[in-house]
Design a protein around this motif. Sequence first.
Motif, short mmCIF file in Angstrom:
data_model
loop_
_atom_site.label_atom_id
_atom_site.label_comp_id
_atom_site.label_asym_id
_atom_site.label_seq_id
_atom_site.Cartn_x
_atom_site.Cartn_y
_atom_site.Cartn_z
N THR A 1 0.93 -1.12 0.21
CA THR A 1 0.10 0.01 -0.18
C THR A 1 0.85 1.12 0.08
N ALA A 2 1.98 1.11 0.51
CA ALA A 2 2.78 2.42 0.79
C ALA A 2 3.42 2.74 -0.72
N GLU A 3 3.75 1.59 -1.37
CA GLU A 3 4.24 1.73 -2.82
C GLU A 3 3.15 2.40 -3.52
N ILE A 4 2.05 2.00 -3.47
CA ILE A 4 0.89 2.50 -4.24
C ILE A 4 0.43 3.76 -3.95
N VAL A 5 0.42 4.27 -2.76
CA VAL A 5 0.14 5.60 -2.41
C VAL A 5 1.20 6.64 -2.84
N SER A 6 2.43 5.96 -2.69
CA SER A 6 3.61 6.95 -3.18
C SER A 6 3.56 7.27 -4.67
N LEU A 7 3.10 6.18 -5.48
CA LEU A 7 3.18 6.36 -6.84
C LEU A 7 2.06 7.03 -7.30
N LEU A 8 0.65 7.14 -6.69
CA LEU A 8 -0.42 7.89 -6.93
C LEU A 8 -0.31 9.37 -6.65
N MET A 9 0.65 9.63 -5.36
CA MET A 9 0.65 10.98 -4.99
C MET A 9 1.72 11.86 -5.89
N HIS A 10 2.44 10.79 -6.63
CA HIS A 10 3.55 11.64 -7.55
C HIS A 10 3.24 11.08 -9.04
N GLN A 11 1.69 10.93 -9.24
CA GLN A 11 1.44 10.88 -10.76
C GLN A 11 2.03 9.63 -11.47
N ALA A 12 2.20 8.57 -10.87
CA ALA A 12 2.82 7.38 -11.36
C ALA A 12 4.06 7.69 -11.84
N ASP A 13 5.03 8.38 -11.30
CA ASP A 13 6.34 8.92 -11.73
C ASP A 13 7.14 7.54 -11.23
N GLU A 14 7.83 6.72 -12.30
CA GLU A 14 8.42 5.69 -11.97
C GLU A 14 9.83 6.02 -11.43
N SER A 15 10.42 7.03 -12.18
CA SER A 15 11.74 7.51 -11.76
C SER A 15 11.93 8.11 -10.20
N TYR A 16 10.69 8.58 -9.78
CA TYR A 16 10.81 9.05 -8.56
C TYR A 16 10.77 7.84 -7.66
N ALA A 17 9.97 7.01 -7.94
CA ALA A 17 9.74 5.61 -7.09
C ALA A 17 11.24 5.08 -7.01
N LYS A 18 11.90 4.91 -8.14
CA LYS A 18 13.09 4.26 -8.26
C LYS A 18 14.32 4.95 -7.51
N SER A 19 14.41 6.37 -7.45
CA SER A 19 15.15 7.21 -6.99
C SER A 19 15.35 7.12 -5.40
N LEU A 20 14.46 6.47 -4.71
CA LEU A 20 14.36 6.57 -3.21
C LEU A 20 13.80 5.22 -2.94
N ASP A 21 14.40 4.62 -1.76
CA ASP A 21 13.79 3.55 -0.93
C ASP A 21 12.47 3.66 -0.57
N ILE A 22 11.50 2.79 -0.38
CA ILE A 22 10.28 3.15 -0.05
C ILE A 22 10.37 3.64 1.46
N SER A 23 11.14 3.29 2.35
CA SER A 23 11.03 3.87 3.57
C SER A 23 11.50 5.29 3.62
N GLU A 24 11.95 5.82 2.52
CA GLU A 24 12.43 7.25 2.46
C GLU A 24 11.10 8.05 1.80
N ARG A 25 10.10 7.39 1.20
CA ARG A 25 9.11 7.75 0.67
C ARG A 25 8.02 7.86 1.54
N VAL A 26 7.89 6.93 2.16
CA VAL A 26 7.03 6.68 3.12
C VAL A 26 7.48 6.45 4.58
#
Length: 358
Positions: free
Chosen positions: A121-146
Amino acid sequence: MAVNSNITKTDASSHENGKDWATKNGGSVPQSSCRLTGGNDKNAVTLLNDNALACPTFHESVSRKRFEAYVNGLIEPHYWKGILYPGLYFKPQVFVDLQNYPFQPDDIVIATYPKSGTTWTAEIVSLLMHQADESYAKSLDISERVTHLEAPPGLSVKNLNSIQKPRIFQTHFQHTYLPPAIMNSRCKIIYVLRNPKDVAVSFFHHHRMAKDLGNFDKDFKHFLSLFLEGRVVCGSWFNHVKTYWKRRDDSNLLIVRYEDMKNNLSQTLMNISKFLGISLSDAQIMEVNNLCTFDKMKENERVNRNWVPSFDTTKSTFIRKGIIGDWKNHFSQEDDHIFDAIYQLKMKEISDLKFIYE
């Protein structure tokens, strides 16, 4: 249970187990009162007395020695409001400081009982809140985004101030024990439910791999008896779920089911987007859907936490199977009957809550 990437470089072997820590901080390991002493605040480390531990079930009573052995395996264990936590990442002072932290209305909180789909769910919400930006998700560990509320960056609540908005948090707190400002600010809360039989199995395997949980070396039946009594870290699954289910009509609370995520992820994504007030195109929803499949999550090093030093991945992996019905590979017929009986006893006041088990 997730950990923060800023602190996972800690060597768990340098920390004390429950027996050593309790002895050093004022006495023996939990005896008849199951008390752990120590900590910086008397309200953070509290007494769990015999009455609180007593739990009528159809199971053979869990012996105190079995529970003490479980606690002794934890690293720096402590209680917060009667609920047991390991102290390698979850520090008592953090729990105290969270009570006065000024959460904001635009904060987002993902709440779960452990192993119910927290990281997914954390990965889902992170991607949704950043307009499905895969590059953002790949730039930081999930624990740094959530950010895990109980384990903030640097294990200090003051570091929450430096988190870039939109701030997304995750927590294993029961609804009753959420920090007051979360309740007062009316920030949005997403609670993830998973059928308890699969939760028990997944939590068992997590205990086997996690050094801060003692690398649990007993069999599943042994763990299940502790789980059913609520004598595990984060407390009773039954109590946890009830505190959120009873608030299901709150306008700032969305309940999401793990099994619905498995069976119809795209619909779940749309439900979460609507709740958070996010407008995404069909293509963006599909992109998030593709990035958040189980296979993608398992191979994604920003999410799978295989690098965490305190996780022994020879015993299990953080993202393991992610299926519905794995409990059937672990439960005996007797276990199943006992579980069903206890479930009916403990959840009788919310009979409208149903789960998919296979």
